[in-house]
Motif scaffolding. Structure first.
Motif, PDB file in Angstrom:
ATOM      1  N   ALA A  68     -23.020  13.596 -71.818  1.00 25.31           N
ATOM      2  CA  ALA A  68     -21.794  14.064 -71.179  1.00 25.31           C
ATOM      3  C   ALA A  68     -21.780  15.579 -71.245  1.00 25.31           C
ATOM      4  CB  ALA A  68     -20.574  13.497 -71.883  1.00 25.31           C
ATOM      5  N   ASP A  69     -20.984  16.194 -70.361  1.00 25.02           N
ATOM      6  CA  ASP A  69     -20.953  17.656 -70.302  1.00 25.02           C
ATOM      7  C   ASP A  69     -19.933  18.266 -71.261  1.00 25.02           C
ATOM      8  OD1 ASP A  69     -18.873  16.535 -68.844  1.00 25.02           O
ATOM      9  OD2 ASP A  69     -18.844  18.132 -67.345  1.00 25.02           O
ATOM     10  N   HIS A  70     -19.026  17.452 -71.767  1.00 23.31           N
ATOM     11  CA  HIS A  70     -18.009  17.865 -72.736  1.00 23.31           C
ATOM     12  C   HIS A  70     -17.209  16.631 -73.080  1.00 23.31           C
ATOM     13  CE1 HIS A  70     -15.221  17.547 -69.392  1.00 23.31           C
ATOM     14  NE2 HIS A  70     -16.024  18.332 -68.687  1.00 23.31           N
ATOM     15  N   GLY A  71     -16.283  16.767 -74.034  1.00 23.68           N
ATOM     16  CA  GLY A  71     -15.398  15.655 -74.374  1.00 23.68           C
ATOM     17  C   GLY A  71     -14.047  15.824 -73.714  1.00 23.68           C
ATOM     18  N   VAL A  83     -22.231  11.710 -67.663  1.00 21.56           N
ATOM     19  CA  VAL A  83     -20.899  11.140 -67.440  1.00 21.56           C
ATOM     20  C   VAL A  83     -19.892  12.218 -67.816  1.00 21.56           C
ATOM     21  CG1 VAL A  83     -19.269   9.307 -67.973  1.00 21.56           C
ATOM     22  CG2 VAL A  83     -21.729   8.811 -67.899  1.00 21.56           C
ATOM     23  N   ASP A  84     -19.278  12.797 -66.793  1.00 14.99           N
ATOM     24  CA  ASP A  84     -18.377  13.931 -66.991  1.00 14.99           C
ATOM     25  C   ASP A  84     -17.223  13.527 -67.907  1.00 14.99           C
ATOM     26  OD1 ASP A  84     -16.598  16.213 -66.450  1.00 14.99           O
ATOM     27  OD2 ASP A  84     -17.922  16.564 -64.741  1.00 14.99           O
ATOM     28  N   GLY A  85     -17.072  14.247 -69.005  1.00 17.57           N
ATOM     29  CA  GLY A  85     -15.925  14.010 -69.879  1.00 17.57           C
ATOM     30  C   GLY A  85     -16.004  12.772 -70.758  1.00 17.57           C
ATOM     31  N   LEU A  86     -17.192  12.186 -70.905  1.00 21.05           N
ATOM     32  CA  LEU A  86     -17.321  10.993 -71.763  1.00 21.05           C
ATOM     33  C   LEU A  86     -17.404  11.449 -73.226  1.00 21.05           C
ATOM     34  CD1 LEU A  86     -17.633   7.822 -71.523  1.00 21.05           C
ATOM     35  CD2 LEU A  86     -20.049   8.219 -72.011  1.00 21.05           C
ATOM     36  N   GLU A 131     -16.542  23.459 -70.703  1.00 19.72           N
ATOM     37  CA  GLU A 131     -16.178  23.125 -69.324  1.00 19.72           C
ATOM     38  C   GLU A 131     -17.377  22.534 -68.591  1.00 19.72           C
ATOM     39  OE1 GLU A 131     -12.584  25.914 -67.919  1.00 19.72           O
ATOM     40  OE2 GLU A 131     -14.524  26.899 -67.822  1.00 19.72           O
ATOM     41  N   THR A 132     -17.098  22.021 -67.392  1.00 23.15           N
ATOM     42  CA  THR A 132     -18.092  21.247 -66.651  1.00 23.15           C
ATOM     43  C   THR A 132     -19.368  22.023 -66.320  1.00 23.15           C
ATOM     44  OG1 THR A 132     -16.418  19.802 -65.751  1.00 23.15           O
ATOM     45  CG2 THR A 132     -18.463  19.951 -64.514  1.00 23.15           C
ATOM     46  N   ILE A 133     -19.228  23.191 -65.714  1.00 20.33           N
ATOM     47  CA  ILE A 133     -20.457  23.900 -65.323  1.00 20.33           C
ATOM     48  C   ILE A 133     -21.231  24.349 -66.559  1.00 20.33           C
ATOM     49  CG2 ILE A 133     -19.367  26.186 -65.095  1.00 20.33           C
ATOM     50  CD1 ILE A 133     -22.369  24.824 -63.067  1.00 20.33           C
ATOM     51  N   MET A 137      -6.686  18.309 -70.942  1.00 21.68           N
ATOM     52  CA  MET A 137      -7.692  19.328 -70.647  1.00 21.68           C
ATOM     53  C   MET A 137      -8.732  19.390 -71.761  1.00 21.68           C
ATOM     54  SD  MET A 137      -8.409  21.375 -68.277  1.00 21.68           S
ATOM     55  CE  MET A 137      -9.885  22.378 -68.260  1.00 21.68           C
ATOM     56  N   HIS A 138      -9.955  19.699 -71.358  1.00 21.67           N
ATOM     57  CA  HIS A 138     -11.010  20.019 -72.317  1.00 21.67           C
ATOM     58  C   HIS A 138     -11.209  21.530 -72.265  1.00 21.67           C
ATOM     59  CE1 HIS A 138     -13.481  20.362 -68.701  1.00 21.67           C
ATOM     60  NE2 HIS A 138     -12.847  19.273 -68.302  1.00 21.67           N
ATOM     61  N   GLY A 139     -12.226  22.042 -72.920  1.00 22.92           N
ATOM     62  CA  GLY A 139     -12.501  23.480 -72.828  1.00 22.92           C
ATOM     63  C   GLY A 139     -12.388  24.211 -74.154  1.00 22.92           C
ATOM     64  N   GLY A 169     -20.139  13.652 -57.950  1.00 19.43           N
ATOM     65  CA  GLY A 169     -18.811  13.719 -57.366  1.00 19.43           C
ATOM     66  C   GLY A 169     -18.309  15.151 -57.285  1.00 19.43           C
ATOM     67  N   LYS A 170     -18.918  16.059 -58.060  1.00 19.94           N
ATOM     68  CA  LYS A 170     -18.489  17.469 -58.086  1.00 19.94           C
ATOM     69  C   LYS A 170     -19.639  18.367 -57.661  1.00 19.94           C
ATOM     70  CE  LYS A 170     -15.357  17.404 -62.075  1.00 19.94           C
ATOM     71  NZ  LYS A 170     -15.266  17.746 -63.499  1.00 19.94           N
ATOM     72  N   ASP A 171     -19.339  19.374 -56.879  1.00 16.42           N
ATOM     73  CA  ASP A 171     -20.402  20.280 -56.421  1.00 16.42           C
ATOM     74  C   ASP A 171     -21.164  20.934 -57.577  1.00 16.42           C
ATOM     75  OD1 ASP A 171     -18.320  21.988 -57.189  1.00 16.42           O
ATOM     76  OD2 ASP A 171     -18.051  22.912 -55.214  1.00 16.42           O
ATOM     77  N   VAL A 220     -14.664   9.549 -64.887  1.00 16.65           N
ATOM     78  CA  VAL A 220     -14.011   9.520 -66.205  1.00 16.65           C
ATOM     79  C   VAL A 220     -13.245  10.821 -66.434  1.00 16.65           C
ATOM     80  CG1 VAL A 220     -14.413   9.456 -68.708  1.00 16.65           C
ATOM     81  CG2 VAL A 220     -15.680   7.899 -67.197  1.00 16.65           C
ATOM     82  N   ASP A 221     -13.855  11.937 -66.116  1.00 16.02           N
ATOM     83  CA  ASP A 221     -13.196  13.232 -66.314  1.00 16.02           C
ATOM     84  C   ASP A 221     -11.958  13.364 -65.434  1.00 16.02           C
ATOM     85  OD1 ASP A 221     -13.334  16.133 -67.337  1.00 16.02           O
ATOM     86  OD2 ASP A 221     -13.250  16.383 -65.167  1.00 16.02           O
ATOM     87  N   ALA A 222     -12.093  12.992 -64.164  1.00 16.67           N
ATOM     88  CA  ALA A 222     -10.966  13.121 -63.237  1.00 16.67           C
ATOM     89  C   ALA A 222      -9.778  12.303 -63.733  1.00 16.67           C
ATOM     90  CB  ALA A 222     -11.397  12.664 -61.843  1.00 16.67           C
TER      91      ALA A 222
HETATM   92 ZN   LIG Z   1     -16.725  18.099 -66.852  1.00 15.58          ZN
END
Ligand SMILES: [Zn+2]
Length: 564
Positions: free
Chosen positions: A362-365, A36-39, A77-79, A497-499, A174-176, A315-317
């Motif tokens: 999740a890939d990040h917060g 879950v991106d950004g959870l 970040e996501t990747i 923003m996260h990162g 949803g993201k490549d 969630v991230d978007a």
């Molecule tokens: Zn992400």
């Protein structure tokens, strides 16, 4: 002699039977990896009162849950997060150091999974072209996508190889970049297009779409949302952030609005398909596509364990435009909860939840928006990449009488021009350290670390995280990060923003459920690099080639797999 032979035969059959039984128990038919991106790690606790019984709670109440997992790398970040979950390695090793990095071959900044040799496969005669709002995607010079940039095998690759090629491996999102990272080099990836609402793939994976993908795209499910709007799942009074809908610093995507209901507009609006992704509908489209994939590709239908990664991007978007403490975030999480329930019921019917090993992370917060933090009394603000770049150039002029020493900046890295530095007879380390020292003094900057000093720095969690993010060919000369709660990214329509290397960005939950895995809450510090080695151990495989993480023993000791 005869009797002895019968006895041997009997023993053999008994062993075979036992072997089969053990295998049926221990080997799931499917490994379902949900991201879950950004959870951020605290969001489900916040919204616990409104979660249903069979969505997140299927995992939270029946699975082994790690409440305190933190990424070890700095650039959350996501990747970077997806590649870490996939490989069990840190970016220093898997090489995906950021959504964008400087490509030494082309002399330009490039997007992490771009690959001109793997063009997209068109889904329509003439694809429409929507407006691109993802600043990372804007850096890509071709539409081609592949996992070429991933330097080490994923768990999915490991499973594919260990099964002699028999395991089916898919990654969808949803993201490549989120689909591509987890499908690895041996799987197949599909992702949502913000231009058309179709699901796409590239020539890396196939020459043409299978019939089921063509059929799915021909349904034009996203377009069916023409003129519709995003409304709340529950009565507004039931939400934690019921009174937090209209905040001046939320981003209005050209008429999408800051308050409910959010209208997607007509399909011809350049942001129509983006708005659909910035709502719970994007995750529902992904689920529907995933269901068709499971049926058409016959996932989990035989003894060979298959692998499917589903990365939900909603969630991230929503976080990026409305912030993580918004009514929009809360509703997205609650609607995703119902989408997950739908997914779990479907899996149960088609494959059996008792035959499916699920891991969710999740890939990040996510950071709060700086204006919100400020409103609550914590001083924060916004700092942009172009300000860091121009300040670095000023420093370069003031200290070394030339602005050409600085080549470019894309968060988190500043890139120096080594050729120019050599030409001027300057020492690269001196230039790098001097500019880093100057950048660290900018308001809002938490630190600027010259890459060549990594390892000699006084150790802190942040410098350790920067070191783990450092890949010699891809990372820049100076890593720059912000102070807590400061927003630090490119200019553009981005609210939050996260990162950063701070805890709100590194903290995620990790949950496992499946055959024999018991309910448990584990609060000790663990890391997402542990996911791939744990999946491997559960399946009796060697970990992915470069995995650095540990096996999360509670998952195994509960599942009975430790007896093997
Ligand atoms: Zn992400």
């Amino acid at each position: 002699m005869e009797r002895q032979l019968t006895s041997i035969k009997r023993t053999f059959f008994l062993a075979l039977l036992l072997g089969l039984c053990t295998q049926v128990f221990a080997q799931p038919r499917l490994v379902l990896q949900i991201t879950v991106d950004g959870l951020r790690g605290d969001l489900l606790d916040r919204y616990a009162a409104n979660l249903g019984e069979d969505g997140f709670n299927y995992l939270l109440t029946q699975g082994t849950v790690y409440t305190n997992a933190h990424y070890l790398h700095a650039n959350t970040e996501t990747i970077v997060g997806h590649a870490t979950l996939a490989t069990g390695a840190t970016p220093a090793v898997h090489g995906m150091v950021g959504n964008v990095w400087y490509n030494a071959d082309t002399g330009e900044l490039g997007y992490n999974i771009e690959d001109p040799d793997a063009p997209l496969i068109p889904t329509r005669e003439q694809a429409a072209s929507g407006a691109q709002v993802d600043p990372a995607q804007l850096r890509a010079r071709s539409s081609g996508r592949s996992p070429k940039g991933m330097l080490v095998p994923t768990f999915s690759d490991t499973l594919k190889v260990a099964s002699g090629g028999k395991a089916k491996v898919f990654g969808i999102s949803g993201k490549d970049r989120s689909a591509v990272a987890l499908a690895g080099k041996t799987g197949v990836a599909y992702w949502y297009s913000t231009d058309t609402g179709d699901f796409l793939s590239s020539a890396y994976y196939m020459n043409e779409y299978p019939q089921w993908v063509r059929t799915w795209n021909e349904q034009r499910m996203a377009e069916a949302l023409d003129g519709r709007q995003w409304t709340l799942l529950l009565d507004q009074s039931r939400y934690l952030f019921a009174d937090n809908d209209d905040r001046p610093y939320e981003v209005d995507l050209k008429g999408y609005g800051r308050t409910f209901p959010h209208a997607y507009g007509p399909t011809k609006h350049p942001l129509f398909f983006t708005r659909v992704a910035v709502s719970p509908e994007g995750d529902r489209l992904l689920l529907d596509f995933g269901k068709k994939l499971i049926q058409a590709e016959e996932i989990g239908q035989d003894e060979v364990t298959d692998y499917l990664s589903i990365s939900f991007s909603g969630v991230d978007a929503v976080n990026h435009f409305f912030g993580p403490s918004s009514l929009e975030n809360e509703d997205t999480v609650l609607q995703l909860d119902r989408t997950l329930a739908d997914l779990f019921h479907f899996i149960d019917k088609e494959i059996g939840l008792d035959q499916t090993l699920i891991v969710l992370a999740a890939d990040h917060g996510m950071a709060e928006m700086p204006e919100y933090a400020k409103e609550l009394g914590y001083d924060a603000g916004r700092i942009y990449g172009d300000e860091v770049l121009s300040h670095a150039r000023e420093l370069s002029v003031n200290l070394f009488d030339s602005q050409d020493l600085v080549k470019d900046f894309f968060r988190p890295y500043l890139y120096l021009d080594r050729a120019v530095i050599d030409e001027r007879g300057l020492d690269h380390s001196i230039v790098s350290e001097a500019i880093a020292t100057g950048l660290a003094e900018m308001p809002g900057i938490g630190g600027a670390v010259a890459s060549h000093t990594l390892g000699n720095q006084i150790s802190s969690p942040q410098t350790e995280a920067i070191l783990r993010n450092h890949h010699k060919q891809r990372s820049g000369d100076i890593y720059v990060f912000q102070q807590p709660y400061w927003f630090f990214f490119d200019r553009g329509p981005v609210g939050a923003m996260h990162g950063s290397p701070w805890a709100y960005d590194t903290h995620v939950k990790i949950m496992f459920s499946g055959p024999g895995i018991k309910a448990a809450k584990i609060h000790r510090l663990v890391h997402p690099v542990d996911v791939a080695p744990t999946l491997s151990a559960l399946l009796g495989l060697s970990p992915p080639a470069a995995a650095e993480g540990e096996v999360l023993v509670e998952v195994l000791s509960n599942s009975g797999a430790s007896d093997r």
